[in-house]
Scaffold this active site. Structure first.
Site, mmCIF file in Angstrom:
data_model
loop_
_atom_site.group_PDB
_atom_site.id
_atom_site.type_symbol
_atom_site.label_atom_id
_atom_site.label_comp_id
_atom_site.label_asym_id
_atom_site.label_seq_id
_atom_site.Cartn_x
_atom_site.Cartn_y
_atom_site.Cartn_z
ATOM 1 N N ASP A 17 37.223 29.820 55.026
ATOM 2 C CA ASP A 17 36.614 29.018 56.090
ATOM 3 C C ASP A 17 35.728 29.896 56.958
ATOM 4 O O ASP A 17 36.204 30.816 57.619
ATOM 5 C CB ASP A 17 37.725 28.420 56.974
ATOM 6 N N TYR A 69 29.756 31.986 63.111
ATOM 7 C CA TYR A 69 30.516 33.245 62.976
ATOM 8 C C TYR A 69 29.607 34.419 62.568
ATOM 9 O O TYR A 69 30.034 35.568 62.585
ATOM 10 C CB TYR A 69 31.645 33.116 61.935
ATOM 11 N N LYS A 100 30.212 25.463 58.596
ATOM 12 C CA LYS A 100 30.111 24.448 59.662
ATOM 13 C C LYS A 100 28.728 24.421 60.296
ATOM 14 O O LYS A 100 28.087 25.468 60.444
ATOM 15 C CB LYS A 100 31.154 24.732 60.755
ATOM 16 N N HIS A 126 30.859 21.350 63.546
ATOM 17 C CA HIS A 126 31.773 22.310 64.168
ATOM 18 C C HIS A 126 32.397 21.763 65.456
ATOM 19 O O HIS A 126 33.603 21.882 65.666
ATOM 20 C CB HIS A 126 30.997 23.604 64.441
ATOM 21 N N SER A 143 43.278 36.980 58.989
ATOM 22 C CA SER A 143 43.737 38.353 59.080
ATOM 23 C C SER A 143 42.694 39.245 58.424
ATOM 24 O O SER A 143 42.065 38.856 57.440
ATOM 25 C CB SER A 143 45.095 38.551 58.402
ATOM 26 N N ARG A 202 48.724 41.811 55.451
ATOM 27 C CA ARG A 202 49.055 40.545 56.120
ATOM 28 C C ARG A 202 48.416 39.361 55.394
ATOM 29 O O ARG A 202 48.998 38.288 55.302
ATOM 30 C CB ARG A 202 48.646 40.611 57.587
ATOM 31 N N ASN A 258 50.723 36.339 54.124
ATOM 32 C CA ASN A 258 50.468 34.979 54.612
ATOM 33 C C ASN A 258 50.330 33.963 53.474
ATOM 34 O O ASN A 258 50.391 32.751 53.710
ATOM 35 C CB ASN A 258 49.210 34.957 55.491
HETATM 36 N N1 LIG Z 1 36.829 24.923 64.046
HETATM 37 C C1 LIG Z 1 36.954 25.694 65.108
HETATM 38 O O1 LIG Z 1 36.439 25.388 66.199
HETATM 39 C C2 LIG Z 1 37.732 26.950 65.004
HETATM 40 C C3 LIG Z 1 38.111 27.654 66.177
HETATM 41 C C4 LIG Z 1 38.859 28.815 66.025
HETATM 42 C C5 LIG Z 1 39.230 29.240 64.735
HETATM 43 N N2 LIG Z 1 38.830 28.543 63.625
HETATM 44 C C6 LIG Z 1 39.207 28.977 62.240
HETATM 45 O O2 LIG Z 1 40.604 29.220 62.188
HETATM 46 C C7 LIG Z 1 40.828 30.565 61.737
HETATM 47 C C8 LIG Z 1 42.102 31.137 62.312
HETATM 48 O O3 LIG Z 1 42.122 31.081 63.711
HETATM 49 P P1 LIG Z 1 42.113 32.383 64.649
HETATM 50 O O4 LIG Z 1 41.316 33.435 63.994
HETATM 51 O O5 LIG Z 1 41.668 31.913 66.003
HETATM 52 O O6 LIG Z 1 43.637 32.779 64.841
HETATM 53 P P2 LIG Z 1 45.053 32.808 64.029
HETATM 54 O O7 LIG Z 1 44.847 32.708 62.567
HETATM 55 O O8 LIG Z 1 45.946 31.834 64.729
HETATM 56 O O9 LIG Z 1 45.573 34.262 64.422
HETATM 57 C C9 LIG Z 1 44.899 35.408 64.021
HETATM 58 C C10 LIG Z 1 45.607 36.601 64.644
HETATM 59 O O10 LIG Z 1 46.908 36.757 64.042
HETATM 60 C C11 LIG Z 1 47.014 38.063 63.462
HETATM 61 N N3 LIG Z 1 47.797 37.939 62.217
HETATM 62 C C12 LIG Z 1 47.458 37.272 61.086
HETATM 63 N N4 LIG Z 1 48.441 37.356 60.166
HETATM 64 C C13 LIG Z 1 49.429 38.091 60.723
HETATM 65 C C14 LIG Z 1 50.694 38.531 60.266
HETATM 66 N N5 LIG Z 1 51.146 38.220 59.052
HETATM 67 N N6 LIG Z 1 51.464 39.297 61.101
HETATM 68 C C15 LIG Z 1 50.999 39.630 62.339
HETATM 69 N N7 LIG Z 1 49.816 39.238 62.828
HETATM 70 C C16 LIG Z 1 49.019 38.477 62.027
HETATM 71 C C17 LIG Z 1 45.589 38.524 63.218
HETATM 72 O O11 LIG Z 1 45.484 39.936 63.297
HETATM 73 P P3 LIG Z 1 44.939 40.840 62.052
HETATM 74 O O12 LIG Z 1 43.583 40.354 61.682
HETATM 75 O O13 LIG Z 1 44.925 42.222 62.651
HETATM 76 O O14 LIG Z 1 45.948 40.694 60.938
HETATM 77 C C18 LIG Z 1 44.854 37.876 64.411
HETATM 78 O O15 LIG Z 1 44.982 38.674 65.576
HETATM 79 C C19 LIG Z 1 39.555 31.291 62.189
HETATM 80 O O16 LIG Z 1 39.390 32.547 61.559
HETATM 81 C C20 LIG Z 1 38.507 30.278 61.835
HETATM 82 O O17 LIG Z 1 38.243 30.308 60.437
HETATM 83 C C21 LIG Z 1 38.101 27.414 63.747
#
Ligand SMILES: NC(=O)c1ccc[n+]([C@@H]2O[C@H](COP(=O)([O-])OP(=O)(O)OC[C@H]3O[C@@H](n4cnc5c(N)ncnc54)[C@H](OP(=O)(O)O)[C@@H]3O)[C@@H](O)[C@H]2O)c1
Length: 273
Positions: A46, A51, A76, A107, A230, A235, A239
């Protein structure tokens, strides 16, 4: 047999339930993370025009050596392209180095601009022309999705929304289900905050699993698609290891009830919703 790791969209396409999120990575980091995820068995990625890493994502897909048809790529439409979604998608495809995306999402609705119904209407043509296999939205309320339907347009295949144990949105998922719209969770770990919850740690210990695996399982057992981000190969691998255990109904309820106050990142909503 129904494959528990994927879901059928209203478009007729099949979407993996688990994918890699690449928000906040530059092209080089995204290329490495995507290659690592695809080598670990992920089949969905995604990204978004906003981005600024679509080139890296495309390079990661190509370096995997997988046939294009085996990788589900989502990007998006940013709000500045609501007046011309085709131009937005053509730019994204050029950055990705692909002929089509599997899923193209609006988006954010950006209600101040007020063009999301027209943008959704224009998105239909992207499917007809083969540039997007399926189309959907992100961050739309149920009322905004109903506006699209009331305009005589098909419902989106997917609504990608913020969802995690601190913001479970079960009523929204029920409403989307009733409209044939698949829910996809962004920030499935609440950007890492949910991994620290004591209730999640207790359940993880009971199953001999990590907190991240417990949270992903909680989403998946609810039929919600997840996009954990990640940049760490270890990780990323961990996951994806979520298919051989099951949470009890009591554990599902406990994880969804951890927060009485909730948590959402208001800065997103005040700027883009
Ligand atoms: N549509 C939208 O408006 C929107 C908004 C926000 C996000 N998104 C999408 O959703 C995705 C995920 O959301 P997000 O990036 O905000 O946050 P998330 O996936 O909820 O959390 C990511 C965080 O968790 C850590 N992490 C991941 N796996 C882990 C594990 N097994 N153990 C410990 N820590 C872990 C990562 O660190 P490390 O990288 O250091 O592992 C990072 O700091 C985004 O990348 C994007 O593609 C979409």
């Amino acid at each position: 047999m129904v494959d528990p790791s994927s879901i059928r969209l209203a478009s007729g396409a099949t979407m993996p339930l688990l994918g890699l999120g690449v928000f906040d990575m530059d092209d080089a980091a995204a290329e490495l993370a995507v290659a690592s995820a695809l080598a670990s068995g992920y089949r969905m990625v995604d990204t978004a025009a906003a981005y600024l890493n679509e080139k890296g994502v495309g390079a990661g897909v190509r370096s995997s050596g997988l046939p294009r048809g085996e990788v589900f790529v989502t990007t998006k439409l940013w709000s500045s392209d609501h007046a011309n979604p085709r131009a937005g998608l053509e730019r994204s495809l050029s950055n990705l180095g692909l002929d089509y995306v599997d899923l193209y999402l609006i988006h954010w609705p950006d209600s101040r601009q007020g063009r999301y119904v027209a943008a959704w209407e224009a998105m239909q043509e992207l499917v007809e022309s083969g540039l997007a296999r399926s189309i959907g939205v992100s961050n739309f309320s149920v009322q905004q999705i109903d506006e699209l339907r009331e305009a005589g347009l098909p419902a989106p295949a997917v609504n990608q929304i913020e969802r995690h144990p601190l913001h479970p949105q079960d009523d929204v998922i029920d409403a989307l289900d009733a409209r044939g719209v698949v829910t996809q969770a962004w920030s499935p770990f609440a950007r890492g905050l949910a991994l620290e919850l004591p209730e999640v740690s207790r359940i993880a210990e009971r199953h001999g699993r990590t907190p991240s695996q417990i949270i992903l399982r909680w989403h998946l057992q609810r039929g919600v698609s997840v996009l954990p981000k990640s940049a760490s190969p270890d990780r990323i691998r961990a996951n994806a290891d979520v298919w051989d255990f099951e949470l009890t109904d009591t554990e599902m309820t406990a994880i969804g009830s951890v927060s009485t106050t909730g948590f959402v990142d208001e800065s997103y909503y005040s700027r883009f919703a």
